[in-house]
Write a protein that holds these residues in place. Structure first.
Motif, PDB file in Angstrom:
ATOM      1  N   PRO A 310      -0.727   0.504  -8.098  1.00 29.45           N
ATOM      2  CA  PRO A 310      -1.022  -0.887  -7.777  1.00 29.45           C
ATOM      3  C   PRO A 310      -1.605  -1.007  -6.374  1.00 29.45           C
ATOM      4  CG  PRO A 310       1.312  -0.443  -7.519  1.00 29.45           C
ATOM      5  CD  PRO A 310       0.715   0.786  -8.129  1.00 29.45           C
ATOM      6  N   VAL A 311      -2.235  -2.144  -6.144  1.00 27.32           N
ATOM      7  CA  VAL A 311      -2.721  -2.414  -4.800  1.00 27.32           C
ATOM      8  C   VAL A 311      -1.529  -2.578  -3.883  1.00 27.32           C
ATOM      9  CG1 VAL A 311      -4.055  -4.012  -3.386  1.00 27.32           C
ATOM     10  CG2 VAL A 311      -4.744  -3.555  -5.735  1.00 27.32           C
ATOM     11  N   GLY A 312      -1.596  -1.966  -2.707  1.00 28.68           N
ATOM     12  CA  GLY A 312      -0.488  -2.083  -1.786  1.00 28.68           C
ATOM     13  C   GLY A 312      -0.805  -1.470  -0.455  1.00 28.68           C
ATOM     14  N   SER A 313       0.174  -1.307   0.395  1.00 28.31           N
ATOM     15  CA  SER A 313      -0.053  -0.738   1.718  1.00 28.31           C
ATOM     16  C   SER A 313       0.896   0.425   1.928  1.00 28.31           C
ATOM     17  CB  SER A 313       0.189  -1.803   2.796  1.00 28.31           C
ATOM     18  OG  SER A 313       1.496  -2.325   2.669  1.00 28.31           O
ATOM     19  N   PHE A 314       0.429   1.424   2.703  1.00 30.85           N
ATOM     20  CA  PHE A 314       1.282   2.573   3.002  1.00 30.85           C
ATOM     21  C   PHE A 314       2.364   2.175   4.009  1.00 30.85           C
ATOM     22  CE2 PHE A 314      -0.530   5.683   0.582  1.00 30.85           C
ATOM     23  CZ  PHE A 314      -1.857   5.958   0.839  1.00 30.85           C
ATOM     24  N   ALA A 319      11.607  10.334   7.090  1.00 29.83           N
ATOM     25  CA  ALA A 319      11.223  11.735   6.935  1.00 29.83           C
ATOM     26  C   ALA A 319       9.717  11.926   6.975  1.00 29.83           C
ATOM     27  CB  ALA A 319      11.765  12.274   5.613  1.00 29.83           C
ATOM     28  N   GLY A 320       8.980  10.829   7.018  1.00 30.51           N
ATOM     29  CA  GLY A 320       7.528  10.928   7.120  1.00 30.51           C
ATOM     30  C   GLY A 320       6.821  10.836   5.786  1.00 30.51           C
ATOM     31  N   GLN A 321       7.554  10.716   4.668  1.00 32.24           N
ATOM     32  CA  GLN A 321       6.896  10.628   3.369  1.00 32.24           C
ATOM     33  C   GLN A 321       6.370   9.217   3.143  1.00 32.24           C
ATOM     34  OE1 GLN A 321       6.434  13.324   1.382  1.00 32.24           O
ATOM     35  NE2 GLN A 321       7.260  14.407   3.121  1.00 32.24           N
ATOM     36  N   ILE A 322       5.234   9.142   2.481  1.00 30.41           N
ATOM     37  CA  ILE A 322       4.640   7.844   2.206  1.00 30.41           C
ATOM     38  C   ILE A 322       5.427   7.163   1.097  1.00 30.41           C
ATOM     39  CG2 ILE A 322       2.566   6.685   1.359  1.00 30.41           C
ATOM     40  CD1 ILE A 322       0.963   8.919   2.629  1.00 30.41           C
ATOM     41  N   ALA A 323       5.824   5.944   1.344  1.00 25.70           N
ATOM     42  CA  ALA A 323       6.591   5.214   0.347  1.00 25.70           C
ATOM     43  C   ALA A 323       5.644   4.568  -0.662  1.00 25.70           C
ATOM     44  CB  ALA A 323       7.444   4.138   1.036  1.00 25.70           C
ATOM     45  N   ALA A 324       6.218   4.070  -1.778  1.00 26.17           N
ATOM     46  CA  ALA A 324       5.395   3.435  -2.808  1.00 26.17           C
ATOM     47  C   ALA A 324       4.745   2.178  -2.252  1.00 26.17           C
ATOM     48  CB  ALA A 324       6.276   3.079  -4.001  1.00 26.17           C
ATOM     49  N   PRO A 325       3.479   1.915  -2.596  1.00 24.12           N
ATOM     50  CA  PRO A 325       2.797   0.731  -2.100  1.00 24.12           C
ATOM     51  C   PRO A 325       3.387  -0.538  -2.697  1.00 24.12           C
ATOM     52  CG  PRO A 325       1.452   1.868  -3.723  1.00 24.12           C
ATOM     53  CD  PRO A 325       2.623   2.747  -3.439  1.00 24.12           C
ATOM     54  N   GLN A 326       3.319  -1.604  -1.929  1.00 25.35           N
ATOM     55  CA  GLN A 326       3.809  -2.890  -2.399  1.00 25.35           C
ATOM     56  C   GLN A 326       2.660  -3.670  -3.034  1.00 25.35           C
ATOM     57  OE1 GLN A 326       7.092  -3.667  -2.289  1.00 25.35           O
ATOM     58  NE2 GLN A 326       7.289  -1.561  -1.552  1.00 25.35           N
ATOM     59  N   PRO A 327       2.835  -4.204  -4.244  1.00 30.07           N
ATOM     60  CA  PRO A 327       1.740  -4.902  -4.934  1.00 30.07           C
ATOM     61  C   PRO A 327       1.272  -6.119  -4.142  1.00 30.07           C
ATOM     62  CG  PRO A 327       3.528  -4.387  -6.445  1.00 30.07           C
ATOM     63  CD  PRO A 327       4.043  -4.100  -5.062  1.00 30.07           C
ATOM     64  N   LEU A 328      -0.050  -6.349  -4.235  1.00 28.36           N
ATOM     65  CA  LEU A 328      -0.650  -7.527  -3.641  1.00 28.36           C
ATOM     66  C   LEU A 328      -0.937  -8.542  -4.733  1.00 28.36           C
ATOM     67  CD1 LEU A 328      -3.080  -5.997  -1.010  1.00 28.36           C
ATOM     68  CD2 LEU A 328      -0.746  -6.790  -0.674  1.00 28.36           C
ATOM     69  N   ALA A 329      -1.654  -9.597  -4.383  1.00 27.25           N
ATOM     70  CA  ALA A 329      -1.935 -10.678  -5.330  1.00 27.25           C
ATOM     71  C   ALA A 329      -2.721 -10.158  -6.527  1.00 27.25           C
ATOM     72  CB  ALA A 329      -2.713 -11.782  -4.628  1.00 27.25           C
ATOM     73  N   ALA A 330      -2.379 -10.654  -7.708  1.00 25.45           N
ATOM     74  CA  ALA A 330      -3.032 -10.213  -8.933  1.00 25.45           C
ATOM     75  C   ALA A 330      -4.520 -10.523  -8.927  1.00 25.45           C
ATOM     76  CB  ALA A 330      -2.357 -10.871 -10.140  1.00 25.45           C
ATOM     77  N   ALA A 331      -4.904 -11.655  -8.324  1.00 24.99           N
ATOM     78  CA  ALA A 331      -6.325 -12.026  -8.288  1.00 24.99           C
ATOM     79  C   ALA A 331      -7.124 -11.016  -7.485  1.00 24.99           C
ATOM     80  CB  ALA A 331      -6.484 -13.429  -7.694  1.00 24.99           C
ATOM     81  N   ASP A 332      -6.568 -10.557  -6.373  1.00 31.87           N
ATOM     82  CA  ASP A 332      -7.244  -9.542  -5.570  1.00 31.87           C
ATOM     83  C   ASP A 332      -7.350  -8.230  -6.349  1.00 31.87           C
ATOM     84  OD1 ASP A 332      -7.577 -11.204  -3.399  1.00 31.87           O
ATOM     85  OD2 ASP A 332      -5.678 -10.618  -2.471  1.00 31.87           O
ATOM     86  N   ALA A 333      -6.261  -7.843  -7.002  1.00 27.66           N
ATOM     87  CA  ALA A 333      -6.267  -6.604  -7.770  1.00 27.66           C
ATOM     88  C   ALA A 333      -7.339  -6.650  -8.853  1.00 27.66           C
ATOM     89  CB  ALA A 333      -4.892  -6.369  -8.392  1.00 27.66           C
ATOM     90  N   LYS A 390      -5.351  -1.327   4.239  1.00 27.91           N
ATOM     91  CA  LYS A 390      -5.606  -0.754   5.569  1.00 27.91           C
ATOM     92  C   LYS A 390      -6.064  -1.893   6.462  1.00 27.91           C
ATOM     93  CE  LYS A 390      -9.314   1.244   6.776  1.00 27.91           C
ATOM     94  NZ  LYS A 390     -10.511   2.116   6.887  1.00 27.91           N
ATOM     95  N   GLY A 391      -5.084  -2.535   7.115  1.00 28.18           N
ATOM     96  CA  GLY A 391      -5.416  -3.716   7.896  1.00 28.18           C
ATOM     97  C   GLY A 391      -5.923  -4.821   6.982  1.00 28.18           C
ATOM     98  N   SER A 392      -7.104  -5.344   7.276  1.00 29.72           N
ATOM     99  CA  SER A 392      -7.697  -6.384   6.430  1.00 29.72           C
ATOM    100  C   SER A 392      -8.515  -5.798   5.289  1.00 29.72           C
ATOM    101  CB  SER A 392      -8.590  -7.298   7.275  1.00 29.72           C
ATOM    102  OG  SER A 392      -9.664  -6.541   7.837  1.00 29.72           O
ATOM    103  N   GLU A 393      -8.589  -4.460   5.208  1.00 28.06           N
ATOM    104  CA  GLU A 393      -9.388  -3.793   4.192  1.00 28.06           C
ATOM    105  C   GLU A 393      -8.493  -3.159   3.126  1.00 28.06           C
ATOM    106  OE1 GLU A 393     -13.273  -2.294   6.689  1.00 28.06           O
ATOM    107  OE2 GLU A 393     -11.426  -1.109   6.859  1.00 28.06           O
ATOM    108  N   VAL A 394      -9.104  -2.823   2.005  1.00 25.68           N
ATOM    109  CA  VAL A 394      -8.410  -2.120   0.928  1.00 25.68           C
ATOM    110  C   VAL A 394      -9.217  -0.884   0.578  1.00 25.68           C
ATOM    111  CG1 VAL A 394      -7.827  -2.202  -1.539  1.00 25.68           C
ATOM    112  CG2 VAL A 394      -7.184  -4.085  -0.039  1.00 25.68           C
ATOM    113  N   VAL A 395      -8.534   0.255   0.438  1.00 20.43           N
ATOM    114  CA  VAL A 395      -9.183   1.529   0.122  1.00 20.43           C
ATOM    115  C   VAL A 395      -8.832   1.936  -1.305  1.00 20.43           C
ATOM    116  CG1 VAL A 395      -9.386   3.962   0.751  1.00 20.43           C
ATOM    117  CG2 VAL A 395      -9.079   2.236   2.536  1.00 20.43           C
ATOM    118  N   ALA A 396      -9.859   2.321  -2.062  1.00 20.31           N
ATOM    119  CA  ALA A 396      -9.670   2.774  -3.444  1.00 20.31           C
ATOM    120  C   ALA A 396      -9.842   4.289  -3.496  1.00 20.31           C
ATOM    121  CB  ALA A 396     -10.666   2.100  -4.366  1.00 20.31           C
ATOM    122  N   ARG A 397      -8.844   4.973  -4.053  1.00 22.88           N
ATOM    123  CA  ARG A 397      -8.887   6.428  -4.212  1.00 22.88           C
ATOM    124  C   ARG A 397      -8.550   6.777  -5.657  1.00 22.88           C
ATOM    125  NH1 ARG A 397      -8.877   9.125   0.626  1.00 22.88           N
ATOM    126  NH2 ARG A 397      -8.390   7.858   2.459  1.00 22.88           N
TER     127      ARG A 397
END
Length: 610
Positions: A310-314, A319-333, A390-397
């Protein structure tokens, strides 16, 4: 921050220190030296003859100490030890002795040249080669632990070739992390076959004449691996698999129940980066590894695909591991998903029509260059795209593309396509990802802030992509006007005997000359390179990133870099010192490149620049 490089200071000091040199008559009468003379119509011809004479004298001296009994070489039933020793010593001469002392005794047209080396230096040549082989083994083990099987196999095989050419190869050993000592001549080929025996290759899917293969090592997708395959007519050029996926392109209409695949381990085409290794490879020839060949069933195997994230933020755990991203608004997704669907459609149809609503103009230009001028990309696997804030941006991988280049040095690559969106859901940047291993090295380092980790990822991905898409405009913006830029080049010939040549002989034992460029000079050099190449592809391995102790957000990045282009390829070590105090405007303060580790100071680090 002001930087001064210690190696440049050393070179200047040596110019004064070596002002006194022996004459040729003194060298010939000095029992501490071996020497050779040659004549010819030109200095180059005379020098070749002098080197050959010197090589013969070295071979005579060391022949009794060569041990080839473990693999006696016969020709017409007769031992060819003398011939082998001479040829083996010649590999040192061609690679290293060109930087020994040279005396011009008579000029053209009746040129006469002398070459000399101290006898105690001869033994050092063999010790240096033995140390290089052991160092390659250690680098191979590190690559193996990180799943970079291509780097592991290359380093191991090259180490094996160098070991075979030693005076006493049976005595060369290394000690592993567990404290166990191994004889390199026996252990290396066994270990290479053990690695190859843990590779599994399966067919993921076939679409037309394109086949996707899955590559695993020890049950996990390989980070990177090179291979060739039989396409129904001939064997392919070298192809690259990344993150467990590689592609093959069969001859039109070719049907077979199994595909023939060979894992690459020799890397003969890259041996030119090390003249010593290149000569040894010619001497030893190709050494077969029994487990490098695979017969892959054409029947598709079910491949577990990662679920789309889902869309979210790191964020990171303690321990330094990246946690699961938190979902953003469905319209943005929905908007981001629509854009990615349009991107996939464009790649599949090889048409950029209709992309304008989803891209900013500059990013669309980059995507068109990728689409039409860089390897005719195609979608690989089933995309599992994740979206991250990523701040005001979203990165797709998560979108992988296969790239094929058919002219020059034919190559095939698999790359992760990374797209960055602004708040208006439009793509602002297109980049190639670093691969999962490198991503984890950076993103899972909880010592640094989220902002710095993402800025480092962005920088390295944009740097890699700038070379692929020949973005000279971008490279101009990221180099500091006063940046230190040092490039190492293999020295093929020494200059005429004098103070400068003497200094080079001692300061440059590994026949590498380092040139410092201004930003303008370096960019001009890159511009010429970009014009001459159909494609350029950078592959980063063994990433080591560390934060400097002063200067705020200053980072040192040490990278083992594989450079591929349509006419040239090499391997070396890149050091970048980056100012990330403004994450949106990274600045390169120092950029150095070495073809190999220097025997005296190893790899340059940020500590060498103050």
């Amino acid at each position: 921050m002001r930087y001064t490089h210690t190696v440049l200071t050393l070179l200047l000091t040596l110019h004064a220190a070596m002002a006194v040199a022996q004459t040729w008559t003194e060298v010939k009468s000095d029992p501490a030296y071996l020497w050779g003379e040659g004549t010819g119509a030109t200095l180059a011809e005379a020098d070749r003859h002098a080197l050959a004479d010197l090589t013969s004298r070295i071979a005579v001296q060391v022949e009794s100490r060569f041990d080839v009994s473990s693999e006696e070489r016969l020709r017409n039933g007769q031992s060819e030890m003398k011939s082998y020793v001479r040829d083996c010593v010649n590999t040192y001469a061609q690679a290293t002795l060109t930087n020994t002392t040279r005396f011009v005794l008579a000029d053209e047209p009746a040129a006469r040249v002398g070459r000399a080396i101290r006898k105690d230096e001869v033994e050092r040549l063999f010790v240096t080669r033995r140390n290089k082989a052991a160092d390659m083994v250690l680098m191979g083990l590190k690559a193996e632990s990180e799943g970079r099987l291509d780097d592991a196999l290359r380093q191991m095989y090259w180490a094996h070739l160098l070991t075979r050419s030693l005076q006493r190869p049976g005595e060369a050993t290394f000690t592993d992390a567990g404290g166990q000592t191994h004889r390199l001549m026996v252990w290396i080929p066994q270990h290479i076959n053990e690695l190859l025996g843990q590779v599994r290759i399966a067919t993921l899917r076939r679409q037309g004449d394109d086949v996707e293969l899955g590559f695993t090592f020890r049950g996990r997708p390989v980070a990177s691996l090179d291979f060739t395959y039989f396409d129904g007519r001939d064997w392919s050029p070298v192809c690259s698999a990344q993150d467990g996926v590689g592609t093959i392109e069969l001859a039109e209409g070719y049907q077979s129940g199994r595909y023939q695949v060979k894992v690459e381990y020799e890397y003969a085409s890259q041996a030119h980066i090390d003249k010593e290794l290149e000569q040894v490879m010619r001497l030893e020839g190709s050494l077969a590894m029994s487990k490098a060949s695979f017969m892959v069933e054409a029947q598709q195997q079910p491949a577990a695909q990662p679920a789309a994230q889902p869309v979210g933020s790191f964020s990171h755990t303690p321990a330094g591991q990246i946690a699961a991203p938190q979902p953003l608004a469905a319209a943005d997704a929905r908007a981001y998903a629509d854009a990615m669907t349009a991107v996939q459609r464009a790649i599949e149809s090889h048409s950029a029509a209709g992309l304008e609503p989803y891209f900013e103009p500059e990013a669309l230009d980059m995507f068109r260059q990728l689409l039409f001028h860089y390897g005719r990309p195609r979608i690989v696997g089933t995309p599992a795209v994740g979206y991250y804030q990523k701040g005001s941006e979203v990165v797709a991988r998560g979108l992988q593309v296969g790239l094929n280049f058919s002219s020059g040095a034919r190559r095939s690559f698999v790359e992760d396509l990374v797209l960055t969106f602004n708040a208006s859901h439009r793509v602002t940047n297109v980049a190639f990802g670093l691969g999962k291993t490198a991503e984890n090295d950076i993103l899972n380092n909880g010592i640094w802030s989220d902002t710095s980790r993402k800025a480092l990822m962005d920088f390295l991905e944009n740097y890699k992509t700038a070379f692929a898409l020949k973005r000279l405009d971008y490279l101009k913006t990221i180099f500091d006007d006063e940046a230190i830029i040092i490039v190492g080049n293999v020295v093929k010939r020494a200059s005429q005997m004098g103070v400068e040549a003497q200094a080079m002989r001692f300061a440059d034992q590994q026949h590498v000359r380092y040139a410092r460029y201004t930003k303008r000079e370096y960019l001009r050099k890159l511009e010429r390179c970009f014009r001459a190449q159909e494609f350029i592809n950078l592959h980063f391995a063994d990433n080591q990133v560390y934060k400097l102790g002063k200067g705020g957000e200053m980072y040192g990045i040490q990278i083992a870099q594989d450079y591929y282009s349509s006419t040239y390829g090499d391997q070396g070590y890149l050091l970048l010192i980056i100012d990330l105090n403004n994450p949106q405007l990274p600045v390169i303060k120092v950029r150095t490149w070495q073809p190999e580790k220097d025997p005296n100071f190893g790899l340059w680090t940020a500590a060498d620049f103050r």
